[in-house]
Design a protein around this motif. Structure first.
Motif, mmCIF file in Angstrom:
data_model
loop_
_atom_site.group_PDB
_atom_site.id
_atom_site.type_symbol
_atom_site.label_atom_id
_atom_site.label_comp_id
_atom_site.label_asym_id
_atom_site.label_seq_id
_atom_site.Cartn_x
_atom_site.Cartn_y
_atom_site.Cartn_z
ATOM 1 N N HIS A 1 0.019 13.393 -20.262
ATOM 2 C CA HIS A 1 -0.716 12.564 -19.299
ATOM 3 C C HIS A 1 0.092 12.453 -18.014
ATOM 4 C CE1 HIS A 1 -3.698 11.317 -22.193
ATOM 5 N NE2 HIS A 1 -2.731 11.093 -23.058
ATOM 6 N N ALA A 2 -0.490 12.911 -16.911
ATOM 7 C CA ALA A 2 0.233 12.841 -15.644
ATOM 8 C C ALA A 2 0.276 11.413 -15.139
ATOM 9 C CB ALA A 2 -0.429 13.745 -14.622
ATOM 10 N N ASP A 3 -0.721 10.631 -15.434
ATOM 11 C CA ASP A 3 -0.956 9.383 -14.726
ATOM 12 C C ASP A 3 -1.515 8.331 -15.686
ATOM 13 O OD1 ASP A 3 -1.731 7.409 -12.848
ATOM 14 O OD2 ASP A 3 -2.266 8.942 -11.403
ATOM 15 N N GLY A 4 -1.431 7.083 -15.293
ATOM 16 C CA GLY A 4 -2.123 6.035 -16.027
ATOM 17 C C GLY A 4 -1.176 5.059 -16.684
ATOM 18 N N GLY B 1 -3.665 0.663 -9.845
ATOM 19 C CA GLY B 1 -4.222 0.465 -11.185
ATOM 20 C C GLY B 1 -4.201 1.691 -12.067
ATOM 21 N N GLY B 2 -3.681 2.804 -11.570
ATOM 22 C CA GLY B 2 -3.518 3.987 -12.420
ATOM 23 C C GLY B 2 -4.734 4.892 -12.415
ATOM 24 N N GLY B 3 -4.484 6.175 -12.677
ATOM 25 C CA GLY B 3 -5.576 7.132 -12.827
ATOM 26 C C GLY B 3 -6.179 7.640 -11.527
ATOM 27 N N LEU C 1 1.408 12.133 0.399
ATOM 28 C CA LEU C 1 2.002 13.074 -0.561
ATOM 29 C C LEU C 1 3.375 12.560 -0.977
ATOM 30 C CD1 LEU C 1 1.464 16.725 0.694
ATOM 31 C CD2 LEU C 1 0.846 15.843 -1.566
ATOM 32 N N MET C 2 3.726 12.869 -2.219
ATOM 33 C CA MET C 2 5.032 12.438 -2.726
ATOM 34 C C MET C 2 5.618 13.555 -3.569
ATOM 35 S SD MET C 2 5.673 9.015 -4.959
ATOM 36 C CE MET C 2 7.313 8.499 -5.397
ATOM 37 N N ASP C 3 6.930 13.695 -3.528
ATOM 38 C CA ASP C 3 7.577 14.650 -4.438
ATOM 39 C C ASP C 3 7.283 14.250 -5.870
ATOM 40 O OD1 ASP C 3 8.717 16.190 -2.492
ATOM 41 O OD2 ASP C 3 10.679 15.209 -2.569
ATOM 42 N N THR D 1 0.838 -1.212 0.000
ATOM 43 C CA THR D 1 0.000 0.000 0.000
ATOM 44 C C THR D 1 0.870 1.259 0.000
ATOM 45 O OG1 THR D 1 -0.124 -0.130 2.410
ATOM 46 C CG2 THR D 1 -1.985 -1.046 1.179
ATOM 47 N N LYS D 2 0.271 2.338 -0.499
ATOM 48 C CA LYS D 2 0.989 3.613 -0.561
ATOM 49 C C LYS D 2 1.359 4.091 0.853
ATOM 50 C CE LYS D 2 0.067 4.286 -5.130
ATOM 51 N NZ LYS D 2 -0.277 2.918 -5.568
ATOM 52 N N LYS D 3 0.488 3.791 1.810
ATOM 53 C CA LYS D 3 0.766 4.207 3.191
ATOM 54 C C LYS D 3 2.019 3.517 3.724
ATOM 55 C CE LYS D 3 0.267 6.315 6.997
ATOM 56 N NZ LYS D 3 0.530 7.769 7.033
ATOM 57 N N PHE E 1 4.340 18.335 -6.052
ATOM 58 C CA PHE E 1 3.912 17.116 -5.359
ATOM 59 C C PHE E 1 2.896 16.298 -6.166
ATOM 60 C CE2 PHE E 1 5.088 20.248 -2.171
ATOM 61 C CZ PHE E 1 5.936 19.519 -1.339
ATOM 62 N N VAL E 2 2.728 15.046 -5.724
ATOM 63 C CA VAL E 2 1.646 14.191 -6.214
ATOM 64 C C VAL E 2 0.867 13.736 -4.982
ATOM 65 C CG1 VAL E 2 1.075 12.080 -7.477
ATOM 66 C CG2 VAL E 2 3.132 13.367 -8.093
ATOM 67 N N LEU E 3 -0.464 13.798 -5.081
ATOM 68 C CA LEU E 3 -1.319 13.363 -3.970
ATOM 69 C C LEU E 3 -1.879 11.989 -4.324
ATOM 70 C CD1 LEU E 3 -2.752 14.209 -1.270
ATOM 71 C CD2 LEU E 3 -4.569 15.201 -2.691
HETATM 72 P P1 ADP Z 1 -0.841 3.114 -9.313
HETATM 73 O O1 ADP Z 1 -0.885 2.188 -8.164
HETATM 74 O O2 ADP Z 1 -2.156 3.679 -9.666
HETATM 75 O O3 ADP Z 1 -0.093 2.539 -10.486
HETATM 76 P P2 ADP Z 1 1.438 4.920 -9.072
HETATM 77 O O4 ADP Z 1 2.018 5.371 -7.811
HETATM 78 O O5 ADP Z 1 2.236 3.951 -9.854
HETATM 79 O O6 ADP Z 1 -0.017 4.355 -8.757
HETATM 80 O O7 ADP Z 1 1.117 6.182 -9.984
HETATM 81 C C1 ADP Z 1 0.527 6.065 -11.252
HETATM 82 C C2 ADP Z 1 1.296 6.875 -12.274
HETATM 83 O O8 ADP Z 1 1.380 8.230 -11.857
HETATM 84 C C3 ADP Z 1 2.731 6.431 -12.451
HETATM 85 O O9 ADP Z 1 2.812 5.404 -13.414
HETATM 86 C C4 ADP Z 1 3.413 7.698 -12.888
HETATM 87 O O10 ADP Z 1 3.243 7.902 -14.283
HETATM 88 C C5 ADP Z 1 2.638 8.784 -12.163
HETATM 89 N N1 ADP Z 1 3.321 9.130 -10.896
HETATM 90 C C6 ADP Z 1 3.169 8.510 -9.721
HETATM 91 N N2 ADP Z 1 3.952 9.052 -8.774
HETATM 92 C C7 ADP Z 1 4.626 10.037 -9.375
HETATM 93 C C8 ADP Z 1 5.600 10.986 -8.921
HETATM 94 N N3 ADP Z 1 6.023 10.998 -7.664
HETATM 95 N N4 ADP Z 1 6.080 11.872 -9.825
HETATM 96 C C9 ADP Z 1 5.663 11.877 -11.104
HETATM 97 N N5 ADP Z 1 4.739 11.012 -11.581
HETATM 98 C C10 ADP Z 1 4.225 10.096 -10.741
#
Ligand code: ADP
Ligand code: MG
Length: 474
Positions: free
Chosen positions: A456-459, A369-371, A397-399, A304-306, A361-363
């Protein structure tokens, strides 16, 4: 590292020719996915999306990621056996996050009853991005570690051949010969086979626990077929099938309609949406059983992220891996800044900073699973709303990692050929098997490179954002 293919990437005619070759090569090699329209049958399939060109990856960082994988295997395995750590770490999260709370309840229930399982199998994938510093040097930064249903080990075993051919078509014969062999499917199957063998029943099968909608079936088939090659029988079942056909005998051996199951390999079960009451019951039945779960519920919680955030606290790794300072140093060197949003002064301070500078940051909620992550303005809005409520605790939170983009083409069925600025994420697969207290296998099992357009930031690949790629070491 950005400009590996500078001379060809803007040559429209060469790119068009290479793309046509690439797509057919992918189909021939089995880089496949079922279509969104027909996700339940293989009559019509597409190639899985992939880059035209392999992406440059700094060799030193690639080697660093491989070198730390056995340490991460050890760490995940240690966390999964540390009830006190999981309890303490997830205490605040399970108060506000229902899904994690339900998983945790099953974990506690299984522990109270006493584990019937004696053989443990972990398959994980540690994901990284290359953070570009102010001076232009890149650093390896872990994004997350996936301890359940880490996918694309199958399809990625076939992408290097495709990219090798593309480079040849583009006149880069020597570079083509530099692409590394990579076969996670075989090595993950080896781990499953080892667990099956140690379970010790010739008649028992390996059960792939699969989704209702199975678009990514070919990725799984790559691993399945490796098991069949070793004369190990594989069945594919859904949670619903387990609810209907599953039972335990007096020594908690798992049976599906009379067929004993040695190993349960989850390719499902990491998002709340799949669990109705019956599927929760099915999950509990599996966890109570003697069968080798990959992963068991403790190992799922370890991912888990926590937990990831708590690992970055000074002193935590030392407690989890006593007497292993070198492993700890290798692990810690990959960490990005991670921050708890638990109630209290520490959480208040970092929440305020993120609201002031959301682009740093990223929250992240406790989801896979993305998104699911939040960035920029959206991050600010959500944090503003929850900053004084307990709900804040369900996030970390993450850098934000900022890689150097490179030009490439993302090949997708029914999409125009179009140049994009791209960034990549490197995953290293890990596999380990433990019998009682003895670790009998601990390996890095291959790699996965996924690339996406910077807008795309995520996914991930399954979410239709990232595509499969092959590292070209520079
Ligand atoms: P998930 O469990 O949904 O895959 P991730 O932590 O892998 O969660 O985050 C999903 C996507 O978000 C990553 O594949 C990446 O593209 C982007 N991402 C996640 N954390 C960061 C970060 N700290 N900085 C930049 N992009 C991030
Ligand atoms: Mg991820």
């Amino acid at each position: 590292m950005a400009a590996a293919w500078q001379d060809v990437v803007r040559d429209a005619a060469a790119v068009r020719e290479a793309a046509a070759v690439a797509v057919d090569a992918a189909l021939l090699a089995g880089v496949l996915m079922r279509t969104g329209e027909q996700p339940h049958a293989s009559d019509v399939v597409n190639y899985a999306p992939f880059t035209l060109l392999p992406s440059a990856v700094p060799q030193a960082l690639f080697e660093q990621a491989y070198a730390v994988q056995q340490d991460f295997n050890l760490l995940v395995d240690a966390i999964s056996q540390n009830k006190e750590f999981l309890e303490q770490t997830l205490a605040s999260t399970i108060k506000v996050d229902d899904f994690t709370a339900r998983l945790f309840r099953i974990y506690m229930q299984v522990l109270e009853e006493g584990l019937a399982q004696t053989v443990f199998l972990g398959i994980n994938r540690s994901d990284y991005m290359f953070d570009c510093g102010l001076d232009g040097t890149a650093a390896l930064r872990q994004i997350e570690i996936n301890t359940i249903a880490a996918s694309f080990g199958g399809l990625t075993s076939r992408t290097a051949d495709v990219h090798r051919l593309v480079l040849k078509v583009l006149g880069k014969t020597e570079e083509a010969s530099n692409l590394l062999p990579n076969n996670p499917a075989k090595r993950l199957a080896l781990g499953i086979a080892k667990a099956w063998e140690l379970y010790g029943s010739q008649r028992a099968v390996v059960m792939f626990l699969v989704e209702d909608v199975q678009r990514n079936i070919f990725d799984q088939r790559c691993i399945e077929n490796e098991l069949w090659n070793r004369n190990i029988r594989v069945v594919r079942k859904r949670f619903r099938d387990v609810f209907e056909q599953g039972s335990l005998d007096a020594s908690r051996r798992l049976y599906m309609d009379g067929q004993e199951v040695a190993v349960v390999y989850y390719r499902e079960g990491y998002v709340p949406q799949v669990y109705d009451q019956q599927n929760w019951e099915a999950r509990l039945l599996l966890e109570r059983s003697r069968a080798v779960k990959c992963p068991d519920i403790a190992t799922q919680l370890a991912g888990t992220k926590k937990v990831q955030q708590e690992l970055s606290r000074p002193g935590t790794l030392e407690k989890l891996l006593p007497g292993r300072p070198e492993a700890i140093a290798r692990i810690r060197a990959t960490f990005a800044g991670l921050y708890s949003l638990d109630e209290g002064e520490e959480g208040d301070r970092i929440a305020a900073r993120a609201i002031a500078e959301p682009d740093r940051f990223v929250l992240k909620p406790q989801r896979e699973g993305g998104g699911n992550n939040l960035y920029g303005e959206e991050l600010r809005e959500v944090l503003e709303k929850i900053k004084d409520s307990p709900e804040r605790t369900s996030y970390i939170l993450m850098d934000k990692i900022k890689p150097q983009p490179a030009l490439n083409y993302l090949l997708r069925a029914h999409s125009p050929l179009q140049m994009s600025e791209c960034i990549s994420e490197l995953g290293i697969f890990g596999v380990y098997v433990r019998q009682g207290q003895e670790l009998v296998l601990n390996q890095a099992a291959g790699h996965l490179l996924r690339t996406k357009a910077i807008e795309h930031a995520d996914g991930g690949v399954a979410a239709g954002v990232a595509v499969l790629d092959t590292p070209y070491l520079v």
